[in-house]
Design a protein around this motif. Structure first.
Motif, PDB file in Angstrom:
ATOM      1  N   UNK A 156      -2.448   8.739  -5.259  1.00 59.60           N
ATOM      2  CA  UNK A 156      -1.943   8.363  -3.921  1.00 59.60           C
ATOM      3  C   UNK A 156      -2.265   6.897  -3.599  1.00 59.60           C
ATOM      4  N   UNK A 157      -3.331   6.379  -4.193  1.00 59.11           N
ATOM      5  CA  UNK A 157      -3.695   4.988  -3.925  1.00 59.11           C
ATOM      6  C   UNK A 157      -2.684   4.035  -4.557  1.00 59.11           C
TER       7      UNK A 157
ATOM      8  N   UNK B  90       2.340  -1.327   0.108  1.00 63.83           N
ATOM      9  CA  UNK B  90       1.736  -2.470   0.814  1.00 63.83           C
ATOM     10  C   UNK B  90       2.279  -3.785   0.275  1.00 63.83           C
TER      11      UNK B  90
ATOM     12  N   UNK C 116      -0.856  11.913   3.259  1.00 64.89           N
ATOM     13  CA  UNK C 116      -1.386  10.631   3.717  1.00 64.89           C
ATOM     14  C   UNK C 116      -0.594   9.491   3.070  1.00 64.89           C
TER      15      UNK C 116
ATOM     16  N   UNK D 184       2.835   9.192   4.678  1.00 70.41           N
ATOM     17  CA  UNK D 184       2.727   8.554   5.995  1.00 70.41           C
ATOM     18  C   UNK D 184       2.554   7.040   5.860  1.00 70.41           C
ATOM     19  N   UNK D 185       1.670   6.623   4.959  1.00 70.01           N
ATOM     20  CA  UNK D 185       1.426   5.174   4.777  1.00 70.01           C
ATOM     21  C   UNK D 185       2.691   4.466   4.289  1.00 70.01           C
TER      22      UNK D 185
ATOM     23  N   UNK E 205       0.375   3.957  -2.250  1.00 70.78           N
ATOM     24  CA  UNK E 205       0.153   3.186  -1.017  1.00 70.78           C
ATOM     25  C   UNK E 205       0.062   1.691  -1.326  1.00 70.78           C
ATOM     26  N   UNK E 206      -0.577   1.394  -2.443  1.00 72.90           N
ATOM     27  CA  UNK E 206      -0.752   0.005  -2.842  1.00 72.90           C
ATOM     28  C   UNK E 206       0.590  -0.674  -3.107  1.00 72.90           C
TER      29      UNK E 206
ATOM     30  N   UNK F 189      -3.900  14.344   0.546  1.00 73.72           N
ATOM     31  CA  UNK F 189      -3.746  13.011  -0.036  1.00 73.72           C
ATOM     32  C   UNK F 189      -2.268  12.665  -0.197  1.00 73.72           C
TER      33      UNK F 189
ATOM     34  N   UNK G 242      -8.799   1.747 -12.132  1.00 71.45           N
ATOM     35  CA  UNK G 242      -8.050   2.996 -12.208  1.00 71.45           C
ATOM     36  C   UNK G 242      -7.885   3.528 -10.783  1.00 71.45           C
ATOM     37  N   UNK G 243      -6.662   3.677 -10.357  1.00 68.56           N
ATOM     38  CA  UNK G 243      -6.421   4.136  -8.989  1.00 68.56           C
ATOM     39  C   UNK G 243      -6.059   5.611  -8.981  1.00 68.56           C
ATOM     40  N   UNK G 244      -6.474   6.291  -7.947  1.00 71.75           N
ATOM     41  CA  UNK G 244      -5.990   7.651  -7.719  1.00 71.75           C
ATOM     42  C   UNK G 244      -4.469   7.595  -7.536  1.00 71.75           C
TER      43      UNK G 244
END
Lengths: 238, 238
Positions: free
Chosen positions: B221-222, B229, B97, B100-101, B225-226, B94, B217-219
């Motif tokens: 890694x999310x 973005x 990932x 990378x994102x 990435x968010x 994770x 609630x985000x993980x």
């Protein structure tokens, strides 16, 4: 109410009546074996239909858990009108990672499709739904995502639906288009596979707009996650 | 110029002079063995310092490839002033990932750190840099990301630096804060590990603001990435 520092359990509406909830199988096991919850603890359950039940554990047996409902909250599904149309990708890891991220970010409507240039591989709706339910619970949301598969992506004509196709070479950007006016329409978000959508596929959608997310060329799954992030932030409670 | 439908190669500035570029090792192999490029083909090379060279293959030998430079373009690094401070996460899949994102989305400045609640695991700067260089090339960008490790996240005091700490329970949201005025400052984006930042960690940063990305609630890694973005979309060329 914003939930935090807790965990959600999932029960289908049939397992819920006016005063009690029954958790079965994995959910029951998770509650007592993994989370070590005991009788008298307060936990939260969602029916996947927008309801969250604050409830108190009244009985733990070998096969199930009985909860007494204390109160019920109803949430709005803010992104229901925006289905994410995602092609099957070459790497199932990347594909499933994108699904999970979309789920966490509040996307609840998925159309998985086989694009002309999609790598042909198995359609695993049951597995994908499991990933999305886990993401719903993990992110403390209450809408069970709806996921369907289409061999060819087609929509019935409707004046009130806009198709947004994401393409790196589009001239307009995401922020140009998401005016309040358009947020109220039905909007299909259409993503291409690794090799892109063909010209035939692109022209097959009525009332469509080509948009780019960023100037960089994004991998297929990155575009999906990126769009979900943007929607999720735009729809944040003020 | 927006690049598309091509691939980028990477050469450090030492491999580039006024008229020629020499590709070595993996880059040379990738060009002729994987991409099957031949003498006379036009390819693009970046030095990871913001330059993109359009060049023509003039010689392919067993160990390297010589390219003749046709033209040179210089890009701006739009997100250089926003380091992403990311804790080591429990799952290295994770974590990688997310790196990378971020790379694909144009983040070029990374401080990896060990948070109080970080799962302790190896610091693999070389491997992470490789992932980021691959993401730079994949997304057709020209800035080699800079990645460092800190055992404890600390910054020297500077009036011109804002620390943004992402926290699901923050009252202000991302879109409240990113005014044009603040875009010109140095801004550290600070993310927490799976168990969150401690209160001590949070108060240790001067001039900081707590922001939430979404209501969900985000993980860990999310969230990373968010945020990438959002920045990537905000900075899109008009």
């Amino acid at each position: 109410m914003i939930y935090s520092n807790t965990e959600f359990y999932y029960a289908i509406p049939d397992q819920i009546d006016d005063s009690n909830i029954i958790l079965i199988n994995e959910e029951a096991k998770h509650l007592h074996q993994v989370m070590r919850r005991t009788v008298g603890d307060i936990v939260y359950v969602t029916d996947g239909m927008g309801h969250i039940y604050e409830s108190i554990i009244s009985l733990i047996s070998k096969s199930n858990v009985i909860l007494k409902i204390q109160s019920k909250q109803t949430q709005n599904n803010k992104l229901q009108h925006i289905p994410f149309c995602i092609p099957i990708l070459k790497s199932s890891d990347r594909f499933e990672f994108a699904l999970e991220k979309c789920g966490e970010l509040g996307i609840t409507n998925f159309i998985i499709y086989s694009a002309k240039k999609s790598y042909k591989r198995g359609v695993k709706l049951e597995r994908w739904e499991k990933i999305l339910i886990a993401a719903m619970k993990q992110s403390l949301q209450s809408f069970k995502p709806n996921i369907t598969f289409m061999d060819k992506l087609t929509f019935s004509k409707s004046g009130n639906t806009l198709n947004i196709i994401f393409d790196q070479l589009a001239e307009k950007s995401f922020s140009d288009i998401l005016t309040d006016n358009e947020k109220s329409k039905n909007i299909n978000f259409i993503f291409g596979p690794e090799g892109g959508l063909t010209q035939n596929e692109i022209v097959s959608f009525d009332n469509s707009k080509l948009l780019k997310l960023t100037d960089n060329r994004l991998r297929a799954e990155t575009a999906v996650i990126s769009a979900a992030s943007l929607l999720s932030t735009i729809s944040v409670k003020k």
